[in-house]
Scaffold this motif. Structure first.
Motif, short mmCIF file in Angstrom:
data_model
loop_
_atom_site.label_atom_id
_atom_site.label_comp_id
_atom_site.label_asym_id
_atom_site.label_seq_id
_atom_site.Cartn_x
_atom_site.Cartn_y
_atom_site.Cartn_z
N MET A 194 -4.55 33.39 -25.12
CA MET A 194 -3.37 33.47 -24.77
C MET A 194 -1.86 32.38 -24.96
SD MET A 194 -2.83 35.78 -22.31
CE MET A 194 -1.40 35.36 -21.52
N PRO A 195 -0.77 33.11 -26.10
CA PRO A 195 -0.15 31.83 -26.76
C PRO A 195 0.36 30.95 -25.22
CG PRO A 195 0.77 34.55 -27.30
CD PRO A 195 -0.71 34.19 -25.94
N SER A 196 1.14 31.57 -25.28
CA SER A 196 1.00 30.34 -24.21
C SER A 196 0.38 28.74 -23.38
CB SER A 196 2.08 30.62 -22.65
OG SER A 196 0.66 31.43 -22.57
N CYS A 197 -0.91 29.67 -24.17
CA CYS A 197 -2.26 28.33 -23.35
C CYS A 197 -2.69 28.06 -24.85
CB CYS A 197 -3.11 28.75 -23.36
SG CYS A 197 -4.67 27.68 -23.47
N ILE A 198 -1.99 28.31 -26.21
CA ILE A 198 -2.02 27.85 -27.08
C ILE A 198 -1.11 26.73 -27.90
CG2 ILE A 198 -1.98 28.17 -30.63
CD1 ILE A 198 -3.28 30.71 -29.25
N ALA A 199 0.19 27.20 -27.14
CA ALA A 199 1.52 26.63 -27.64
C ALA A 199 1.18 25.28 -26.68
CB ALA A 199 2.26 27.23 -27.02
N ALA A 200 0.51 24.94 -25.68
CA ALA A 200 0.08 24.20 -24.25
C ALA A 200 -1.14 23.22 -25.15
CB ALA A 200 0.24 24.62 -23.11
N VAL A 201 -1.83 23.36 -25.84
CA VAL A 201 -2.85 22.61 -26.20
C VAL A 201 -2.55 22.25 -27.93
CG1 VAL A 201 -5.05 22.84 -27.61
CG2 VAL A 201 -5.14 24.19 -25.39
N ALA A 202 -1.62 22.83 -28.69
CA ALA A 202 -0.34 22.15 -29.09
C ALA A 202 -0.18 20.91 -29.12
CB ALA A 202 0.39 23.45 -30.45
N GLU A 203 1.10 20.77 -28.05
CA GLU A 203 2.05 20.12 -27.41
C GLU A 203 1.26 19.12 -27.07
OE1 GLU A 203 5.40 19.80 -24.63
OE2 GLU A 203 4.30 21.26 -24.50
N CYS A 204 0.00 19.05 -26.51
CA CYS A 204 -1.12 17.93 -26.44
C CYS A 204 -1.37 16.77 -27.63
CB CYS A 204 -2.12 18.68 -24.83
SG CYS A 204 -1.72 19.20 -23.28
N ILE A 205 -2.06 18.27 -28.26
CA ILE A 205 -2.76 17.49 -29.14
C ILE A 205 -1.39 16.90 -30.62
CG2 ILE A 205 -3.41 17.75 -31.59
CD1 ILE A 205 -5.21 20.16 -30.55
N GLU A 206 0.06 16.88 -30.10
CA GLU A 206 1.13 16.74 -31.27
C GLU A 206 1.22 14.67 -30.31
OE1 GLU A 206 4.32 19.14 -31.44
OE2 GLU A 206 3.23 19.68 -33.30
#
Length: 440
Positions: free
Chosen positions: A1-13
């Protein structure tokens, strides 16, 4: 899911931003090591993490560019074709057809092959995304200094190769990279080379400056080949249009053919004169418009962006050049200005009328009205002749005429049924394609 991918990317950042400088450097070194892994999925992950580093550190990431940028260009090279093609999209590798013949009917082998292709595509997309991040933040540092010429050269040639890649996102990213690079070129210098006013040492300057005429011509043909009627996305068409406007900025100082015929130049001057000019570029645009009208008349994406190109052209060019090009610009617009034609899309009608009013202000009402009247007369004459040919064909070849009528009626029925189904809710609307920027 795009929303899940965006959330994971934000956590890593957030994690990268919170660690101290030494740990961050160790993480970066580990990520660079992952680029040497044999598995495409691991290299894809490495490119994705590098993009997160750039997003967090922004301008402070600059010292690491000397190591990272050449590595990314090398990896990009390993995934492309051997040679850049003329009209690259026409030479797209038909991997699916060829490989199905070479494999047996064993479903396991077919599944493994598809998964490998998918992994390679994703790796390539993430490498391109990382390069785009670098160009977004550090284009002023990379694209200006001569020390990067060799890497930029390789990058442009590889992106030109990638215009023949099967995956649309790969081609879109390739066009974005080319647009980023070309937006920082010295227009005046390239124009002087085209008009033989300046000579360049090939060892000092790269790509577009050495043979600008061939480079612009080949790349324009490759980009035009991307504009496939009914299949090209709006994002890709928009990026290609922006590159065409860059080329128009370069070519606006090049003498047009009409001027060339009127001048009394010597043999040497006429022999060395650049054959590439705005007339040639506008002819390519007209071919795109005609292809969409004939092959996908219900689609209007290509015409919309070609008309955007015309609007930008009217803005950047002087009045005397616009007057010479007015017929070439106005002829595709006139077809969309006819209000009585039911086949004209309302958006195209409004856009063409708006561009026409801007052209009128530029060249004057008298000249504009005269040209428009002449072009409309020619258009109506062509339509009358076409109707006459169809009427004659009904008498001379009635079987073919009946088949043609049945085909037209069948298309109308299918279109009408689709509209009714959408209204009743039986058919869902087209799903929005996920942008590659939404990927992790």
């Amino acid at each position: 899911m795009p929303s899940c991918i965006a959330a994971v990317a934000e956590c890593i950042e957030i994690l990268i931003a919170r660690v101290d400088k030494h740990i961050k450097q160790r993480l970066f070194d580990i990520t660079l090591m992952l680029n040497n892994d044999k598995k495409p999925a691991v290299r894809e992950m490495a490119a994705t993490l590098l993009s997160r580093f750039i997003s967090v550190e922004k301008t402070s990431f600059l010292p690491r560019i000397n190591i990272l940028f050449p590595i990314l260009v090398t990896f990009l090279n390993s995934n492309t074709f051997k040679q850049p093609g003329h009209s690259a999209i026409m030479s797209i590798s038909k991997k699916s057809v060829v490989n199905r013949e070479s494999f047996s009917l064993d479903e396991k082998n077919i599944y493994i092959r598809k998964e490998k292709e998918k992994a390679t595509d994703h790796e390539l997309i993430q490498i391109q995304n990382c390069i785009l991040k670098i160009l977004e933040f550090f284009s002023d540092s990379i694209l200006v200094h001569a020390e990067w010429n060799e890497s930029i050269d390789k990058l442009i040639f590889e992106c030109q190769n990638l215009l023949g890649y099967e995956h649309e996102w790969v081609r879109l990213n390739a066009v974005k990279i080319i647009r980023h690079i070309f937006s920082h070129i010295d227009y005046e210098l390239v124009t002087n080379i085209l008009t033989k006013k300046t000579k360049i040492n090939e060892s000092d300057i790269s790509f577009l400056y050495v043979t600008p005429e061939n480079s612009i011509k080949n790349l324009t043909l490759d980009l035009c080949a991307q504009m496939v009627p009914g299949k090209t996305s709006e994002l890709l068409a928009e990026e290609i249009t922006n590159i065409f406007l860059i080329f128009a900025n370069i070519l606006k100082a090049v003498q047009l053919m009409s001027n060339a015929k009127n001048t009394t130049a010597t043999y040497n001057e006429s022999h060395t004169r650049c054959k590439l000019n705005l007339n040639w570029l506008l002819r390519r645009m007209r071919y795109i418009v005609q292809a969409e009208i004939s092959k996908a008349p219900h689609s209007f994406i290509l015409r919309k962006f070609v008309f955007n190109f015309y609007e930008g052209l009217i803005t950047i060019l002087d009045v005397n050049i616009i007057q010479e090009l007015a017929v070439s610009i106005l002829s595709p617009l006139v077809r969309e200005m006819v209000e009585d034609d039911q086949n004209i899309h309302p958006e195209l009608n409004q856009q063409s009328c708006r561009i026409g009013s801007r052209l009128r202000k530029k060249i004057g009402s008298v000249v504009y009205d005269k040209l428009r009247a002449e072009l409309q007369t020619k258009l109506l004459l062509k339509r009358t002749l076409r109707k006459k040919e169809i009427a004659i064909a009904k008498v001379l070849n009635p079987i073919k005429a009946v088949k043609r009528k049945k085909s037209v009626l069948k298309k109308k029925e299918i279109s009408k049924k689709r509209k009714i189904d959408v209204i009743k809710g039986k058919v869902a609307g087209k799903k929005r394609k996920r942008k590659n920027d939404e990927l992790f």
